[in-house]
Design an enzyme around this catalytic site. Structure first.
Site, PDB file in Angstrom:
ATOM      1  CD  GLU A 170     -10.995   4.941  -6.416  1.00 36.85           C
ATOM      2  OE1 GLU A 170     -10.658   4.535  -7.625  1.00 36.85           O
ATOM      3  OE2 GLU A 170     -10.135   5.553  -6.021  1.00 36.85           O
ATOM      4  CD  GLU A 258      -7.317   3.413  -3.180  1.00 36.48           C
ATOM      5  OE1 GLU A 258      -7.956   2.570  -2.998  1.00 36.48           O
ATOM      6  OE2 GLU A 258      -6.780   3.681  -4.277  1.00 36.48           O
TER       7      GLU A 258
HETATM    8  C1  IDC Z   1      -4.912  -0.736  -8.815  1.00 35.65           C
HETATM    9  C2  IDC Z   1      -3.779  -1.545  -8.065  1.00 35.65           C
HETATM   10  C3  IDC Z   1      -3.147  -2.282  -9.523  1.00 35.65           C
HETATM   11  C4  IDC Z   1      -4.274  -3.183 -10.024  1.00 35.65           C
HETATM   12  C5  IDC Z   1      -5.506  -2.002 -10.085  1.00 35.65           C
HETATM   13  C6  IDC Z   1      -6.724  -3.054 -10.739  1.00 35.65           C
HETATM   14  O1  IDC Z   1      -2.537  -0.637  -7.539  1.00 35.65           O
HETATM   15  O2  IDC Z   1      -2.171  -3.128  -8.883  1.00 35.65           O
HETATM   16  O3  IDC Z   1      -3.968  -3.860 -10.874  1.00 35.65           O
HETATM   17  O4  IDC Z   1      -6.005  -1.760  -8.933  1.00 35.65           O
HETATM   18  O5  IDC Z   1      -7.552  -2.279 -11.332  1.00 35.65           O
HETATM   19  C7  IDC Z   1      -7.405   3.353  -7.268  1.00 35.65           C
HETATM   20  C8  IDC Z   1      -8.313   2.070  -6.822  1.00 35.65           C
HETATM   21  C9  IDC Z   1      -7.170   1.023  -6.478  1.00 35.65           C
HETATM   22  C10 IDC Z   1      -6.110   1.029  -7.552  1.00 35.65           C
HETATM   23  C11 IDC Z   1      -5.296   2.366  -7.467  1.00 35.65           C
HETATM   24  C12 IDC Z   1      -4.224   2.416  -8.491  1.00 35.65           C
HETATM   25  O6  IDC Z   1      -9.049   2.201  -5.638  1.00 35.65           O
HETATM   26  O7  IDC Z   1      -8.127  -0.173  -6.706  1.00 35.65           O
HETATM   27  O8  IDC Z   1      -5.502  -0.168  -7.375  1.00 35.65           O
HETATM   28  N1  IDC Z   1      -6.215   3.298  -7.647  1.00 35.65           N
HETATM   29  O9  IDC Z   1      -4.518   2.561  -9.605  1.00 35.65           O
HETATM   30  N2  IDC Z   1      -7.880   4.586  -7.520  1.00 35.65           N
HETATM   31  C13 IDC Z   1      -7.087   5.562  -7.993  1.00 35.65           C
HETATM   32  C14 IDC Z   1      -5.949   4.603  -7.889  1.00 35.65           C
END
Ligand code: IDC
Length: 366
Positions: A170, A258
């Site tokens: 992303e 995702e």
């Molecule tokens: C989130 C995880 C969370 C962690 C965080 C770190 O769910 O546990 O603490 O990252 O930054 C994304 C991202 C993905 C995110 C997820 C939810 O690709 O890495 O994971 N998310 O926030 N994009 C949109 C949502």
């Protein structure tokens, strides 16, 4: 050793495997010979992901959580359960680079190779995800290992039809597609294509992989390329579907690498009605997807409950385990699965989707 002697030996070993199956669980390594990739070598025809004969296919499956935090998901029982019980076609290996990931711990790639091997063994496709998140610019020095990593991966997997390369999760922040993101994509696509001419490459887009329409208007040259978009139904709805539709209308292949059942934080309430609307859209357009995420972290988008939650619910047998990442309940078919008491509301919803046929007839590829 003569070939026939070798064959008898192998047959004998296989029989032993069967005999012990009758007595109880055996290590999956004995019980399972590698399966062929379900749709053979994938290709992108027009805007569709297609099988080796050119028929449109939709891959559906799960993404891991960050391998630097929850890497224990890369175990044989988990991949077997995912393929056989959850009926996933694909698994995404989320290798964060920043945030204590690959940049600090390059040995994480060993877990990726192991995950690819296990996915191959169970006939799943597998996405090697270079998880760009923080910082958001794929050209940031923290990501300087990208070229060497994808050079190595594409040398290893050039002849393996199961592998898809996801070159940036992303991109986010003040970035321009033309000046920041696209040049990075062109560089990594060239690196991969020097070794592996065919396997599908997934390309992220700006604003946390929502700007697929911008990418589609100025595409990267080459074959078997697709653009990724991500959605969380508490945060992203029709406006994002419109952008995805615009990308398709402009002739781009898109892949939802995702999505979660929550809002963009991955936590809080579930938005299952909005998720249904999204899944119907994905089915209608035969867009492949992987759900975030297959882990037992204490957040509502996680597919497994956490040990803390198990404790709260008085599930004492579960609490005695170190984690729920390795399924241990022997299901009716004789292999280990996650029991329904181990699934979160999100996990139960997504598993049911994977086990059911897609809701709408897809559009033919040609
Ligand atoms: C989130 C995880 C969370 C962690 C965080 C770190 O769910 O546990 O603490 O990252 O930054 C994304 C991202 C993905 C995110 C997820 C939810 O690709 O890495 O994971 N998310 O926030 N994009 C949109 C949502």
């Amino acid at each position: 050793m003569k070939r026939s002697t070798f064959a008898i030996l192998v047959f004998g070993l296989a029989l032993q495997g069967c005999a012990s199956t009758a007595r109880g669980p055996v290590p999956a390594a004995v019980a399972q010979a590698p399966l062929p990739a379900k749709y053979g070598k994938l290709q992108v025809v027009g805007t569709h992901l297609c099988d080796s004969s050119g028929k449109a296919v939709q891959l559906r499956g799960m993404s891991t959580m960050g391998l630097q935090w929850n890497g224990e998901i890369v175990n044989e029982a988990a991949f077997a359960a995912l393929a056989k019980d959850w009926k996933a076609d694909v698994v995404r290996l989320a290798m964060y680079v920043g945030e204590g990931g690959y940049a600090a711990h390059p040995e994480l790639k060993q877990l990726v190779w192991k995950g690819v091997d296990l996915a191959i063994k169970y006939g799943m496709y597998v996405m090697v995800d270079w998880h760009v998140l923080t910082p958001g610019n794929p050209n940031d020095p923290v990501y300087r290992g990208a070229q060497a990593f994808f050079d190595e991966a594409s040398k290893k997997y050039a002849k393996v039809p199961n592998v898809l390369y996801e070159i940036m999760n992303e991109p986010n922040g003040q970035l321009s597609w033309a000046e920041d993101i696209k040049p990075y994509a062109e560089k990594i696509v060239a690196t991969i294509r020097a070794n592996d001419p065919d396997n599908v490459i997934l390309i992220g887009s700006g604003t946390w992989s929502q700007d697929v329409d911008v990418a589609a208007a100025d595409p990267v040259q080459g074959k078997n390329l697709m653009y990724t978009f991500h959605f969380y139904p508490g945060s992203h709805r029709q406006a994002l579907r419109n952008k995805v539709q615009a990308a398709i209308d402009a002739g781009a292949g898109v892949f939802c690498s995702e999505w979660g059942t929550t809002d963009y934080t991955g936590s809080g309430q579930l938005y299952l009605a909005e998720a249904e609307t999204w899944l119907a859209f994905l089915d209608r357009n035969q867009i492949s997807w992987t759900n975030w995420s297959l882990c037992d972290k204490s957040e509502s988008s996680a597919a497994l409950i956490s040990l803390a939650e198990a404790m709260k619910q008085g599930k004492t047998a579960l609490v005695e385990r170190d984690s729920l990442m390795e399924p241990q309940t022997i299901g009716r078919e004789g292999y280990a699965i996650w029991g329904s008491d181990e699934l979160s509301a999100s996990g139960a919803f997504v598993r049911a989707k994977l086990r059911a046929k897609p809701t709408a007839d897809g559009v033919p590829a040609k």
